[in-house]
Design a protein around this motif. Structure first.
Motif, PDB file in Angstrom:
ATOM      1  N   LEU A 143       0.892  -1.216  -0.050  1.00 36.25           N
ATOM      2  CA  LEU A 143      -0.046  -0.050   0.060  1.00 36.25           C
ATOM      3  C   LEU A 143       0.832   1.431   0.049  1.00 36.25           C
ATOM      4  CD1 LEU A 143      -3.097   0.445   0.392  1.00 36.25           C
ATOM      5  CD2 LEU A 143      -2.551   1.306   2.471  1.00 36.25           C
ATOM      6  N   LEU A 144       0.924   2.054  -1.031  1.00 34.96           N
ATOM      7  CA  LEU A 144       1.634   3.124  -1.377  1.00 34.96           C
ATOM      8  C   LEU A 144       1.011   4.489  -1.161  1.00 34.96           C
ATOM      9  CD1 LEU A 144       4.655   4.509  -2.043  1.00 34.96           C
ATOM     10  CD2 LEU A 144       3.539   4.050  -4.438  1.00 34.96           C
ATOM     11  N   VAL A 145       1.279   5.527  -0.315  1.00 30.59           N
ATOM     12  CA  VAL A 145       0.600   6.553  -0.074  1.00 30.59           C
ATOM     13  C   VAL A 145       1.401   7.637  -0.161  1.00 30.59           C
ATOM     14  CG1 VAL A 145      -0.891   5.426   1.262  1.00 30.59           C
ATOM     15  CG2 VAL A 145       0.454   6.514   2.566  1.00 30.59           C
ATOM     16  N   ARG A 146       0.802   8.861  -0.426  1.00 34.22           N
ATOM     17  CA  ARG A 146       1.490  10.300  -0.177  1.00 34.22           C
ATOM     18  C   ARG A 146       1.210  10.938   1.057  1.00 34.22           C
ATOM     19  NH1 ARG A 146       0.680  15.586  -4.470  1.00 34.22           N
ATOM     20  NH2 ARG A 146       2.460  16.795  -3.188  1.00 34.22           N
ATOM     21  N   HIS A 147       2.110  11.511   1.651  1.00 32.78           N
ATOM     22  CA  HIS A 147       1.865  12.064   2.916  1.00 32.78           C
ATOM     23  C   HIS A 147       0.522  13.078   2.848  1.00 32.78           C
ATOM     24  CE1 HIS A 147       3.214  16.195   1.506  1.00 32.78           C
ATOM     25  NE2 HIS A 147       4.079  15.498   1.025  1.00 32.78           N
ATOM     26  N   GLY A 148      -0.007  13.282   3.874  1.00 28.46           N
ATOM     27  CA  GLY A 148      -1.224  14.037   4.064  1.00 28.46           C
ATOM     28  C   GLY A 148      -0.699  15.552   3.913  1.00 28.46           C
ATOM     29  N   CYS A 250       5.064   5.333   2.673  1.00 31.20           N
ATOM     30  CA  CYS A 250       4.517   6.637   2.412  1.00 31.20           C
ATOM     31  C   CYS A 250       5.617   7.440   2.044  1.00 31.20           C
ATOM     32  CB  CYS A 250       4.184   7.168   3.997  1.00 31.20           C
ATOM     33  SG  CYS A 250       3.806   9.049   3.691  1.00 31.20           S
ATOM     34  N   SER A 251       5.526   7.722   0.682  1.00 31.66           N
ATOM     35  CA  SER A 251       6.449   8.795   0.054  1.00 31.66           C
ATOM     36  C   SER A 251       5.926  10.311  -0.132  1.00 31.66           C
ATOM     37  CB  SER A 251       6.967   8.290  -1.276  1.00 31.66           C
ATOM     38  OG  SER A 251       8.346   8.676  -1.656  1.00 31.66           O
TER      39      SER A 251
END
Length: 293
Positions: A143-148, A250-251
């Motif tokens: 699961l790859l997400v971008r920071h908030g 998270c990237s």
């Protein structure tokens, strides 16, 4: 119904599979109200993410705790005269549990794929199962997400790496924690920027896992070539995929698109909004599917 017709009913479900002596078995459920055999699925709760609904409905109807892997075709049809769309994912069953006795289901059967295609009552369910059967084996899920959201860069007086999440960003991090938990990660990795680590904080608390800070997931620093960061980040995800364990990462926005282009070998639209992300499925070191959350 046509693809451009507004959807009035949203639902989600899955092709849930488990290993068997002759390959894999998939799960079908029987609904006495309709006397039909179908894939487990159900309507979204208000404000619920489709992926969360799919995992919940599988647990409630099929008594299976399952980990989502690859998005399958969305089925559109009319239900009681209203346009309905059902999103499906392939899911690996990892445990039993979650059955709700007030569902419409009275029987659960695990069947070989070919038999399941013959048993389902509706051709579109057979098409979804066939799409699952055509997939190579999934060996790892990321699961790859971008920071908030972290406010405006121009209004932050400290070093950019120290810029924290704002109220909107913390709300996004809380929402992401539910999705991160669905893949049952054994590791959480974040780029070194404070906002990346904070984005995984709610998931870390929920799962009781540490957050590993990984500089090879960072955006380019002054004087650094962007391609260097993309190559380093893609190499790290490949390494994680080869290990075979589910992970959450998270990237940052200047890294994710290029990383996914390199891993997929395609020049697609991989722009990722803050607080958004991707469900990645790998077969060995090869990226099999990148599904936007």
């Amino acid at each position: 119904m046509t693809d451009d017709e507004p959807v009035r009913i949203r639902a989600a479900g899955g092709v849930v599979w488990r290993p068997a002596a002759t390959g894999v078995e998939v799960c079908l459920v029987h609904r006495p109200r309709y006397d039909d055999w179908s894939l487990p699925k159900g309507k979204l709760d208000p404000g619920e993410h489709p992926l969360r609904a799919a995992v919940r409905e599988v647990a409630e109807e099929a008594d299976a705790r399952a980990v989502p892997q690859v998005r399958l075709p969305t089925i559109r049809y009319r239900s009681e005269g209203r346009p309905k769309a059902v999103d499906y994912w392939s899911m690996r069953a990892v445990a039993e549990g979650g059955f709700q006795p007030d569902t419409e289901v009275d029987q659960v059967h695990w069947l070989p794929v070919d038999e399941a295609v013959r048993r389902v009552s509706y051709p579109h369910d057979g098409e979804v199962i066939a799409a699952f059967a055509a997939l190579p084996p999934v060996t790892a899920t990321v699961l790859l997400v971008r920071h908030g959201h972290a406010g405006r860069r121009g209004t932050w007086t400290g070093p950019d790496a120290g810029r924290p999440l704002d109220a909107e960003g913390w709300a996004q991090a809380q929402a992401l924690a539910e999705l991160v938990a669905l893949v049952r990660p054994v590791r959480l990795l974040a780029a070194s920027a404070r906002r990346c680590v904070q984005t995984l904080d709610p998931a870390a608390a929920r799962l009781d896992l540490p957050i590993e800070v990984a500089g090879d997931l960072d955006e380019p620093k002054p004087g650094q070539q962007p391609d260097e960061c993309v190559l380093a980040a893609a190499a790290r995800l490949t390494e994680l995929a080869e290990a075979g364990d589910p992970v959450a990462v998270c990237s940052q926005g200047k890294v994710i698109p290029g990383m996914l282009e390199r891993l997929s070998g395609e020049a697609g639209d991989f722009t990722t909004p803050k607080g958004g992300g991707w469900l990645l499925a790998f077969t060995g070191s090869r990226l099999l599917a990148a599904d936007r959350l």
